[in-house]
Design a protein around this motif. Sequence first.
Motif, PDB file in Angstrom:
ATOM      1  N   TYR A  15      26.265  28.018  62.249  1.00  0.00           N
ATOM      2  CA  TYR A  15      27.476  27.689  61.500  1.00  0.00           C
ATOM      3  C   TYR A  15      28.657  27.383  62.414  1.00  0.00           C
ATOM      4  N   VAL A  22      29.948  30.099  54.970  1.00  0.00           N
ATOM      5  CA  VAL A  22      28.854  29.986  54.014  1.00  0.00           C
ATOM      6  C   VAL A  22      29.086  30.999  52.901  1.00  0.00           C
ATOM      7  N   GLU A  23      28.414  30.788  51.792  1.00  0.00           N
ATOM      8  CA  GLU A  23      28.540  31.701  50.659  1.00  0.00           C
ATOM      9  C   GLU A  23      28.337  33.152  51.093  1.00  0.00           C
ATOM     10  N   VAL A  59      34.311  27.886  51.011  1.00  0.00           N
ATOM     11  CA  VAL A  59      34.009  28.221  52.402  1.00  0.00           C
ATOM     12  C   VAL A  59      35.162  27.729  53.272  1.00  0.00           C
ATOM     13  N   LEU A 113      28.105  24.762  52.672  1.00  0.00           N
ATOM     14  CA  LEU A 113      28.306  25.497  53.920  1.00  0.00           C
ATOM     15  C   LEU A 113      28.927  24.564  54.948  1.00  0.00           C
TER      16      LEU A 113
END
Length: 285
Positions: A15, A22-23, A59, A113
Amino acid sequence: MTNTSLDRNESHPGYWDSPWPVECGGNRRQKASSGRLDAHEGTPSVTLVENQRWNVMTVRRDPGEWYLGGTMPAFSGPPPFGWVQRYDPTTLKSRAESPHLPCGDHVWCGAILVHADGSVMSVNGSFLHRLDPDDLSVICERELPVDRAHNGLLALSDGTLVTKDLRLEGQGGTTLTFLEPNNLEVTETIVLPEGSMGRIAADLIDGVDSVYVPGTEHIWKIDVTQGKPEIADWKCRYRNQGSNSGLAWDSCISDDHLWIMDCGDIEGVRAIHHTLPNGRFEEAA
């Protein structure tokens, strides 16, 4: 007992370096972030925006770069579509918005995301999109191998994306789809012995990404080693076939345990996923 690592205390290589890319804040879905509000020192206020959409999740990329993703509650009438919006975190006004994103005509909450490469990924219905983080134009679009609604979208440690379709008890096995992040090419698929409704969680231990999938009777573990996913020997039964207990919903990895919710088979959910395209009806209920 070992102490499960905390999402909020470490960056994940899949990420963008953000506290909430992200969730639920991370692949373990622990739903916690560092920091404090100091609310007692301020004056409370509420900013409200109504947009008549199905607003699913938000996000963050860089400071001040917040994204909202969702779909349309188009259970009948005009076709649904997915969308992503970059918004001002103070006023909630839109700064940029994606075009209408195809979803295979399925109505269900997808996921977004912020990938390590900086782009925004969005899964909605049976489509996955890679979006430019500035203007949210479509960089790449991929129709997924299974023509059903999908939920749950995670990035693994090498940047690989993983998502899955939704299936109730008696609807066959759920397919996990793995894709490389640049052109969204499908690299692997795995069909589980059961269907799955709840969203996936994942942990990274000793270089192995372990993806946990709540099935209709078991929690399944898929180990991904050097890009190759395999169903692990470990599995945990949480209900029996035909049980009055509901299907497991979203999962959370914490304190060396996997926590799941019991609400994945309520009447409304059953109606949505017993029709194809998912969630589309000739007449409004």
